[in-house]
Design a protein around this motif. Structure first.
Motif, PDB file in Angstrom:
ATOM      1  N   ILE A   6       3.873   1.980   2.512  1.00 14.57           N
ATOM      2  CA  ILE A   6       4.962   3.523   2.262  1.00 14.57           C
ATOM      3  C   ILE A   6       4.208   4.463   2.241  1.00 14.57           C
ATOM      4  O   ILE A   6       3.726   4.537   1.564  1.00 14.57           O
ATOM      5  CB  ILE A   6       5.479   3.334   0.446  1.00 14.57           C
ATOM      6  N   LEU A   7       4.614   5.234   3.747  1.00 11.79           N
ATOM      7  CA  LEU A   7       4.006   6.542   3.010  1.00 11.79           C
ATOM      8  C   LEU A   7       5.184   7.931   2.614  1.00 11.79           C
ATOM      9  O   LEU A   7       6.063   8.029   2.600  1.00 11.79           O
ATOM     10  CB  LEU A   7       4.204   7.384   4.412  1.00 11.79           C
ATOM     11  N   ILE A   8       4.197   8.749   2.255  1.00 13.96           N
ATOM     12  CA  ILE A   8       3.966   9.555   0.956  1.00 13.96           C
ATOM     13  C   ILE A   8       4.225  10.840   1.492  1.00 13.96           C
ATOM     14  O   ILE A   8       2.573  11.319   1.994  1.00 13.96           O
ATOM     15  CB  ILE A   8       4.474   9.354  -0.078  1.00 13.96           C
ATOM     16  N   THR A   9       5.120  11.825   2.299  1.00 15.92           N
ATOM     17  CA  THR A   9       4.786  13.436   2.828  1.00 15.92           C
ATOM     18  C   THR A   9       5.762  14.193   2.862  1.00 15.92           C
ATOM     19  O   THR A   9       7.177  13.959   2.648  1.00 15.92           O
ATOM     20  CB  THR A   9       4.258  12.779   4.244  1.00 15.92           C
ATOM     21  N   MET A  10       5.348  15.277   2.416  1.00  7.84           N
ATOM     22  CA  MET A  10       6.144  16.503   2.877  1.00  7.84           C
ATOM     23  C   MET A  10       7.136  16.290   4.223  1.00  7.84           C
ATOM     24  O   MET A  10       8.360  17.392   4.412  1.00  7.84           O
ATOM     25  CB  MET A  10       5.934  17.634   1.900  1.00  7.84           C
ATOM     26  N   PHE A  11       6.740  15.948   4.713  1.00  6.90           N
ATOM     27  CA  PHE A  11       7.604  15.490   6.211  1.00  6.90           C
ATOM     28  C   PHE A  11       8.279  14.483   6.496  1.00  6.90           C
ATOM     29  O   PHE A  11       9.322  14.460   7.079  1.00  6.90           O
ATOM     30  CB  PHE A  11       6.697  15.800   7.770  1.00  6.90           C
ATOM     31  N   ALA A  12       8.986  13.878   5.520  1.00  2.86           N
ATOM     32  CA  ALA A  12       9.757  12.528   5.028  1.00  2.86           C
ATOM     33  C   ALA A  12      11.223  13.505   5.846  1.00  2.86           C
ATOM     34  O   ALA A  12      11.597  12.472   6.601  1.00  2.86           O
ATOM     35  CB  ALA A  12      10.041  12.459   4.394  1.00  2.86           C
ATOM     36  N   GLU A  19       7.037   3.855  14.135  1.00  2.94           N
ATOM     37  CA  GLU A  19       6.363   3.290  15.009  1.00  2.94           C
ATOM     38  C   GLU A  19       4.560   2.713  15.262  1.00  2.94           C
ATOM     39  O   GLU A  19       4.194   1.794  15.481  1.00  2.94           O
ATOM     40  CB  GLU A  19       6.403   4.190  16.499  1.00  2.94           C
ATOM     41  N   ALA A  20       3.772   4.117  14.005  1.00  5.92           N
ATOM     42  CA  ALA A  20       2.611   3.069  13.465  1.00  5.92           C
ATOM     43  C   ALA A  20       2.742   2.015  12.874  1.00  5.92           C
ATOM     44  O   ALA A  20       1.873   1.417  12.255  1.00  5.92           O
ATOM     45  CB  ALA A  20       1.738   4.448  12.479  1.00  5.92           C
ATOM     46  N   GLY A  21       3.762   1.642  12.341  1.00  7.55           N
ATOM     47  CA  GLY A  21       4.224   0.562  11.010  1.00  7.55           C
ATOM     48  C   GLY A  21       4.384   0.897   8.998  1.00  7.55           C
ATOM     49  O   GLY A  21       4.157   0.050   8.623  1.00  7.55           O
ATOM     50  N   ALA A  22       5.218   1.935   9.690  1.00 10.62           N
ATOM     51  CA  ALA A  22       4.821   2.647   7.808  1.00 10.62           C
ATOM     52  C   ALA A  22       6.315   1.606   7.485  1.00 10.62           C
ATOM     53  O   ALA A  22       7.246   1.685   8.417  1.00 10.62           O
ATOM     54  CB  ALA A  22       5.457   3.808   7.325  1.00 10.62           C
ATOM     55  N   GLU A  23       6.686   0.743   6.719  1.00 14.86           N
ATOM     56  CA  GLU A  23       8.177   0.674   6.443  1.00 14.86           C
ATOM     57  C   GLU A  23       9.006   1.452   5.318  1.00 14.86           C
ATOM     58  O   GLU A  23      10.217   1.181   5.628  1.00 14.86           O
ATOM     59  CB  GLU A  23       7.820  -0.255   5.520  1.00 14.86           C
ATOM     60  N   MET A  24       8.532   2.264   5.185  1.00 22.36           N
ATOM     61  CA  MET A  24       8.972   3.419   4.081  1.00 22.36           C
ATOM     62  C   MET A  24       8.216   5.094   4.356  1.00 22.36           C
ATOM     63  O   MET A  24       6.927   4.943   3.794  1.00 22.36           O
ATOM     64  CB  MET A  24       9.459   2.578   2.641  1.00 22.36           C
ATOM     65  N   VAL A  25       9.222   6.324   4.254  1.00 26.02           N
ATOM     66  CA  VAL A  25       8.492   7.201   4.039  1.00 26.02           C
ATOM     67  C   VAL A  25       9.620   8.061   2.964  1.00 26.02           C
ATOM     68  O   VAL A  25      10.132   8.075   3.326  1.00 26.02           O
ATOM     69  CB  VAL A  25       8.617   7.247   5.484  1.00 26.02           C
ATOM     70  N   GLY A  78      -2.724   9.940   7.049  1.00 25.55           N
ATOM     71  CA  GLY A  78      -1.938   8.740   6.560  1.00 25.55           C
ATOM     72  C   GLY A  78      -1.144   7.992   7.760  1.00 25.55           C
ATOM     73  O   GLY A  78      -1.372   6.194   7.968  1.00 25.55           O
ATOM     74  N   LEU A  79      -0.870   8.532   9.302  1.00 25.47           N
ATOM     75  CA  LEU A  79      -0.382   7.936   9.670  1.00 25.47           C
ATOM     76  C   LEU A  79      -1.355   7.121  10.523  1.00 25.47           C
ATOM     77  O   LEU A  79      -1.171   5.325  10.917  1.00 25.47           O
ATOM     78  CB  LEU A  79       0.124   8.234  10.745  1.00 25.47           C
ATOM     79  N   ILE A 117       0.960  -1.275  -0.144  1.00 22.49           N
ATOM     80  CA  ILE A 117       0.145   0.248  -0.239  1.00 22.49           C
ATOM     81  C   ILE A 117       1.086   1.606   0.447  1.00 22.49           C
ATOM     82  O   ILE A 117       1.858   1.492   0.930  1.00 22.49           O
ATOM     83  CB  ILE A 117      -0.956  -0.116   1.371  1.00 22.49           C
ATOM     84  N   ILE A 118       0.654   2.119  -1.320  1.00 19.44           N
ATOM     85  CA  ILE A 118       0.775   3.510  -1.047  1.00 19.44           C
ATOM     86  C   ILE A 118      -0.014   4.857  -0.158  1.00 19.44           C
ATOM     87  O   ILE A 118      -0.868   4.398  -0.957  1.00 19.44           O
ATOM     88  CB  ILE A 118       1.907   3.720  -2.724  1.00 19.44           C
ATOM     89  N   SER A 119       0.892   5.522   0.329  1.00 16.02           N
ATOM     90  CA  SER A 119      -0.143   6.385   1.200  1.00 16.02           C
ATOM     91  C   SER A 119       0.210   7.451   1.003  1.00 16.02           C
ATOM     92  O   SER A 119       1.080   7.678   1.378  1.00 16.02           O
ATOM     93  CB  SER A 119      -0.797   5.754   2.198  1.00 16.02           C
ATOM     94  N   ASN A 120      -0.243   8.666   1.178  1.00 16.26           N
ATOM     95  CA  ASN A 120      -0.386  10.167   1.296  1.00 16.26           C
ATOM     96  C   ASN A 120      -0.939  10.330   2.941  1.00 16.26           C
ATOM     97  O   ASN A 120      -1.706   9.414   3.502  1.00 16.26           O
ATOM     98  CB  ASN A 120      -0.965  10.860   0.329  1.00 16.26           C
ATOM     99  N   PHE A 121      -0.038  10.999   3.434  1.00 19.32           N
ATOM    100  CA  PHE A 121       0.196  11.099   4.561  1.00 19.32           C
ATOM    101  C   PHE A 121      -1.337  12.339   4.718  1.00 19.32           C
ATOM    102  O   PHE A 121      -2.640  12.762   5.842  1.00 19.32           O
ATOM    103  CB  PHE A 121       1.078  11.363   5.438  1.00 19.32           C
ATOM    104  N   PHE A 122      -0.964  13.943   4.065  1.00 18.91           N
ATOM    105  CA  PHE A 122      -2.142  14.659   3.935  1.00 18.91           C
ATOM    106  C   PHE A 122      -3.191  14.634   3.037  1.00 18.91           C
ATOM    107  O   PHE A 122      -3.202  14.253   2.116  1.00 18.91           O
ATOM    108  CB  PHE A 122      -0.698  15.944   4.074  1.00 18.91           C
ATOM    109  N   GLY A 123      -3.765  15.780   3.158  1.00 25.03           N
ATOM    110  CA  GLY A 123      -5.339  15.625   2.475  1.00 25.03           C
ATOM    111  C   GLY A 123      -5.604  14.712   2.627  1.00 25.03           C
ATOM    112  O   GLY A 123      -7.459  14.687   1.699  1.00 25.03           O
TER     113      GLY A 123
END
Length: 124
Positions: A81-87, A98-104, A62-63, A50-56
């Motif tokens: 995979i979490l995609i975010t401007m906070f990476a 900690e939330a469980g994302a394998e990659m940011v 996303g978390l 799963i690829i997830s955005n964080f915001f919006g």
């Protein structure tokens, strides 16, 4: 063929990601809200990633999506995979893991240099 789900609120980004994934031989499926994603999962759809955005996102960020996904039996093993401007922030990276994302990955990101190698690493 690996199945990859994309959770992204932006329509053009969803369409672009689906097109890229399918050109690379993956089966892409896109969702615009967490509710759509969880409904699909509850109906027996099983992604390899799963690829997830964080915001919006509507309903939750996303978390929270990842936290809820990782609490469900049978879904804990699906890499996210979490995609975010906070990476670029170490604190956020830690919170995402900690939330469980394998990659940011940062947003914006390079499809060729960042996203496709991340997918190849996580999809077996």
């Amino acid at each position: 063929m690996a199945r990859i789900f994309v959770l992204e609120e932006d329509r053009s980004m969803r369409e672009m990601l689906k097109e890229v994934l399918e050109k690379k031989g993956y089966k892409g499926r896109v969702f615009s809200t967490p509710g759509e994603l969880f409904f699909g999962l509850s109906r027996g759809l099983r992604p390899n990633l799963i690829i997830s955005n964080f915001f919006g996102l509507e309903e939750m960020d996303g978390l929270e999506v990842i936290r809820r996904l990782k609490k469900r039996s049978g879904f804990r093993e699906i890499p996210v995979i979490l995609i975010t401007m906070f990476a670029g922030f170490p604190e956020f990276q830690e919170e995402a893991r900690e939330a469980g994302a394998e990659m940011v990955l940062p947003k914006p990101f390079s499809i060729r240099k960042q996203l496709l190698p991340a997918i190849a690493e996580l999809v077996i």
